[in-house]
Design an enzyme around this catalytic site. Structure first.
Site, PDB file in Angstrom:
ATOM      1  N   ASP A  42       8.404  -4.139  13.438  1.00 47.85           N
ATOM      2  CA  ASP A  42       7.849  -3.700  12.537  1.00 47.85           C
ATOM      3  C   ASP A  42       7.025  -2.475  12.810  1.00 47.85           C
ATOM      4  O   ASP A  42       6.082  -2.768  13.678  1.00 47.85           O
ATOM      5  CB  ASP A  42       6.860  -4.846  11.732  1.00 47.85           C
ATOM      6  CG  ASP A  42       6.483  -4.406  10.347  1.00 47.85           C
ATOM      7  OD1 ASP A  42       6.080  -3.075  10.443  1.00 47.85           O
ATOM      8  OD2 ASP A  42       5.934  -5.254   9.673  1.00 47.85           O
ATOM      9  N   HIS A  53       9.747  -3.222   8.560  1.00 42.72           N
ATOM     10  CA  HIS A  53       8.583  -3.551   7.653  1.00 42.72           C
ATOM     11  C   HIS A  53       8.954  -3.965   6.335  1.00 42.72           C
ATOM     12  O   HIS A  53       8.545  -4.945   5.726  1.00 42.72           O
ATOM     13  CB  HIS A  53       7.516  -2.294   7.511  1.00 42.72           C
ATOM     14  CG  HIS A  53       6.303  -2.852   6.728  1.00 42.72           C
ATOM     15  ND1 HIS A  53       5.443  -4.019   7.236  1.00 42.72           N
ATOM     16  CD2 HIS A  53       5.746  -2.251   5.596  1.00 42.72           C
ATOM     17  CE1 HIS A  53       4.606  -3.743   6.476  1.00 42.72           C
ATOM     18  NE2 HIS A  53       4.519  -2.869   5.392  1.00 42.72           N
ATOM     19  N   PHE A 113       0.725  -1.213   0.092  1.00 46.45           N
ATOM     20  CA  PHE A 113      -0.043   0.143   0.034  1.00 46.45           C
ATOM     21  C   PHE A 113       0.811   1.230   0.041  1.00 46.45           C
ATOM     22  O   PHE A 113       1.612   1.431   0.998  1.00 46.45           O
ATOM     23  CB  PHE A 113      -0.807  -0.141   1.228  1.00 46.45           C
ATOM     24  CG  PHE A 113      -1.938   1.211   1.355  1.00 46.45           C
ATOM     25  CD1 PHE A 113      -2.900   1.288   0.530  1.00 46.45           C
ATOM     26  CD2 PHE A 113      -1.687   2.046   2.558  1.00 46.45           C
ATOM     27  CE1 PHE A 113      -3.903   2.294   0.722  1.00 46.45           C
ATOM     28  CE2 PHE A 113      -2.568   2.975   2.454  1.00 46.45           C
ATOM     29  CZ  PHE A 113      -3.785   3.006   1.658  1.00 46.45           C
ATOM     30  N   SER A 154       3.406  -6.940   2.740  1.00 47.55           N
ATOM     31  CA  SER A 154       2.458  -6.019   3.465  1.00 47.55           C
ATOM     32  C   SER A 154       0.882  -6.055   2.889  1.00 47.55           C
ATOM     33  O   SER A 154       0.503  -7.062   2.853  1.00 47.55           O
ATOM     34  CB  SER A 154       3.050  -4.477   3.525  1.00 47.55           C
ATOM     35  OG  SER A 154       2.339  -3.733   4.059  1.00 47.55           O
ATOM     36  N   MET A 155       0.449  -5.120   2.247  1.00 50.32           N
ATOM     37  CA  MET A 155      -0.850  -5.245   1.703  1.00 50.32           C
ATOM     38  C   MET A 155      -0.881  -6.289   0.439  1.00 50.32           C
ATOM     39  O   MET A 155      -1.626  -6.933   0.224  1.00 50.32           O
ATOM     40  CB  MET A 155      -1.370  -3.883   1.356  1.00 50.32           C
ATOM     41  CG  MET A 155      -2.630  -3.898   0.459  1.00 50.32           C
ATOM     42  SD  MET A 155      -3.325  -2.523  -0.376  1.00 50.32           S
ATOM     43  CE  MET A 155      -2.330  -2.522  -1.840  1.00 50.32           C
TER      44      MET A 155
END
Length: 259
Positions: free
Chosen positions: A194, A224, A25, A93-94
């Site tokens: 993270d 992250h 994202f 992530s996303m």
């Protein structure tokens, strides 16, 4: 609006085993490019699309939502399935949530999933205010560039459009509900330190998927964006071993790492 240098999509024609990589994202393919090239060099067919609204300027993202982002990776997956005998979906992530949603929707067509610091929930009190707040405030501070490795920069937006954040929250809810439909082999790698996605997200995914073949790997030296961080090489190697074990036809270089 032209794509930022370095944020371009990437594709490599390789062998009969394909991989789809999904970026995060407000990020871009730049965060996944080294991983994509690593797999391409080892004979895999690789697709790394640029999600709509990403890789240009944050204002362009305001008019996109999860349906646009998912449609792009779904299109890329379908193209790989026409071209390859086995296809794996990888995400950061996303992008991890996108990968899980694809796995739930496409079933056996997806041979396995690799997710790095996957997100499954928008956290904090502000998340509940998003439906109203997004009509008042256009953006909040960005989440890009959470990297421990000095001198390494992620090419992502420095602002998060609240319309997009609201859409992301809705998407996470859909993915969470679909997790029991995920049955494929799963490799989940996550960073204890993270600053964007808490460990609780990985724990929830591991607790709700129906996959039997599951491996969890801790990325102790990274934040992250671990695909650009100190543990990047480990992510690349672990993913190749995972793919090679499930698809020994990866090739001479790929199949020797399986086990």
């Amino acid at each position: 609006m032209p794509v930022l240098p370095g944020a371009e999509p990437y594709h490599h024609e390789g062998g009969e085993v394909g991989v789809l990589l999904c970026h995060g994202f407000t990020g871009s393919p730049q965060s996944m490019r080294p991983w994509a090239e690593y797999l391409a060099e080892r004979g895999l067919t690789v697709a790394l699309p640029l999600l709509p609204g990403h890789g240009t300027r944050w204002q362009d993202m305001r008019i996109t939502g999860w349906q646009d982002w998912y449609a792009e990776v779904d299109r890329a997956l379908r193209e790989l399935l026409e071209r390859c005998s086995r296809v794996f979906v990888l995400g950061l992530s996303m992008g991890g949530a996108l990968a899980l949603r694809l796995a739930a929707g496409h079933g056996r067509s997806v041979s396995g999933i690799v997710v790095v610091n996957p997100g499954i929930k928008v956290h904090g009190v502000a998340a509940y205010a998003l439906p109203v707040l997004r009509h008042v405030v256009p953006y909040t501070k960005g989440v890009a560039n959470d990297i421990a490795k000095e001198g390494t920069v992620e090419l992502g937006y420095d602002r998060v459009p609240l319309h997009s954040a609201h859409s992301l929250r809705e998407f996470f809810r859909l993915v969470d509900a679909a997790l029991p439909q995920v049955t494929q082999p799963l490799l989940l790698l996550h960073s204890p330190m993270d600053h964007v996605v808490p460990p609780a997200d990985s724990a929830r995914i591991l607790g709700r998927v129906s996959s039997v073949d599951v491996r969890e790997v801790l990325l102790e030296q990274s934040y992250h964006v671990a695909t650009l961080d100190h543990d990047a090489e480990r992510i690349f190697e672990e993913s190749l071993a995972f793919i090679g074990r499930l698809a020994p036809t990866v090739g001479k270089k790929g199949s020797t790492t399986g086990g």
